[in-house]
Motif scaffolding. Structure first.
Motif, mmCIF file in Angstrom:
data_model
loop_
_atom_site.group_PDB
_atom_site.id
_atom_site.type_symbol
_atom_site.label_atom_id
_atom_site.label_comp_id
_atom_site.label_asym_id
_atom_site.label_seq_id
_atom_site.Cartn_x
_atom_site.Cartn_y
_atom_site.Cartn_z
ATOM 1 N N ARG A 126 0.872 -1.173 0.000
ATOM 2 C CA ARG A 126 0.000 0.000 0.000
ATOM 3 C C ARG A 126 0.904 1.216 0.000
ATOM 4 N N SER A 155 -4.356 -2.263 -11.051
ATOM 5 C CA SER A 155 -5.798 -2.037 -11.146
ATOM 6 C C SER A 155 -6.572 -3.273 -10.716
ATOM 7 N N ILE A 156 -5.867 -4.313 -10.235
ATOM 8 C CA ILE A 156 -6.556 -5.550 -9.880
ATOM 9 C C ILE A 156 -6.598 -5.824 -8.385
ATOM 10 N N ALA A 157 -5.953 -5.011 -7.597
ATOM 11 C CA ALA A 157 -5.932 -5.254 -6.147
ATOM 12 C C ALA A 157 -7.243 -4.794 -5.508
ATOM 13 N N MET A 158 -7.615 -5.467 -4.457
ATOM 14 C CA MET A 158 -8.769 -5.091 -3.650
ATOM 15 C C MET A 158 -8.313 -5.108 -2.203
ATOM 16 N N GLU A 159 -9.024 -4.411 -1.352
ATOM 17 C CA GLU A 159 -8.658 -4.425 0.052
ATOM 18 C C GLU A 159 -9.904 -4.366 0.919
ATOM 19 N N ARG A 160 -9.781 -4.914 2.087
ATOM 20 C CA ARG A 160 -10.787 -4.786 3.140
ATOM 21 C C ARG A 160 -10.091 -4.029 4.262
#
Length: 133
Positions: A102, A121-126
């Motif tokens: 990050r 552009s493919i990462a996601m996070e919680r």
């Protein structure tokens, strides 16, 4: 400059480094730092004239994926190659591991771009809840 694996004797110095360089909100104390370090597969410190001036840690399976969690260099020692040396020590020479991070802090994106990282552009996070609040 010397970059080496962290030792238990470094924890107090790393904690002070984190407190003095914008990470106080993330570390509850030396005991929590020790837990973070013990749960990380790669942890290094940087010393200049025996003064602890940098710290980095990462979580990785060592085969396919890795996450760089922290790279911290004391303000007076920035822009001297210490951050790059810490990252180099963490990721090593194995080009088959995908490393993610990050880059939300000021200047982080530019710093990591210089080291060959690209925006994804493919990462996601919680997002985490702040346990210190």
């Amino acid at each position: 400059m010397d970059v080496r694996s962290i030792s238990t004797a470094d924890l107090d110095g790393v904690y002070r480094l984190l407190l003095n360089n914008g990470w106080a909100h993330r570390i509850g104390g030396v005991a929590q730092l020790a837990q973070l370090v013990s749960a990380s597969q790669r942890v290094v410190v940087a010393l200049v004239d025996n003064e602890l001036v940098g710290f980095a840690r990462a979580i990785t399976d060592g085969i396919s994926n890795g996450y760089i969690s922290m790279v911290v260099v004391a303000e007076p020692f920035r822009r001297q190659g210490i951050g790059q040396a810490l990252v180099d020590a963490i990721i090593g020479s194995d080009k088959t591991i995908t490393w993610v991070l990050r880059a939300g802090r000021d200047g982080a994106a530019e710093f990591f771009k210089k080291l060959g990282f690209t925006e994804s552009s493919i990462a996601m996070e919680r997002p985490r809840l702040d346990p210190l609040r």
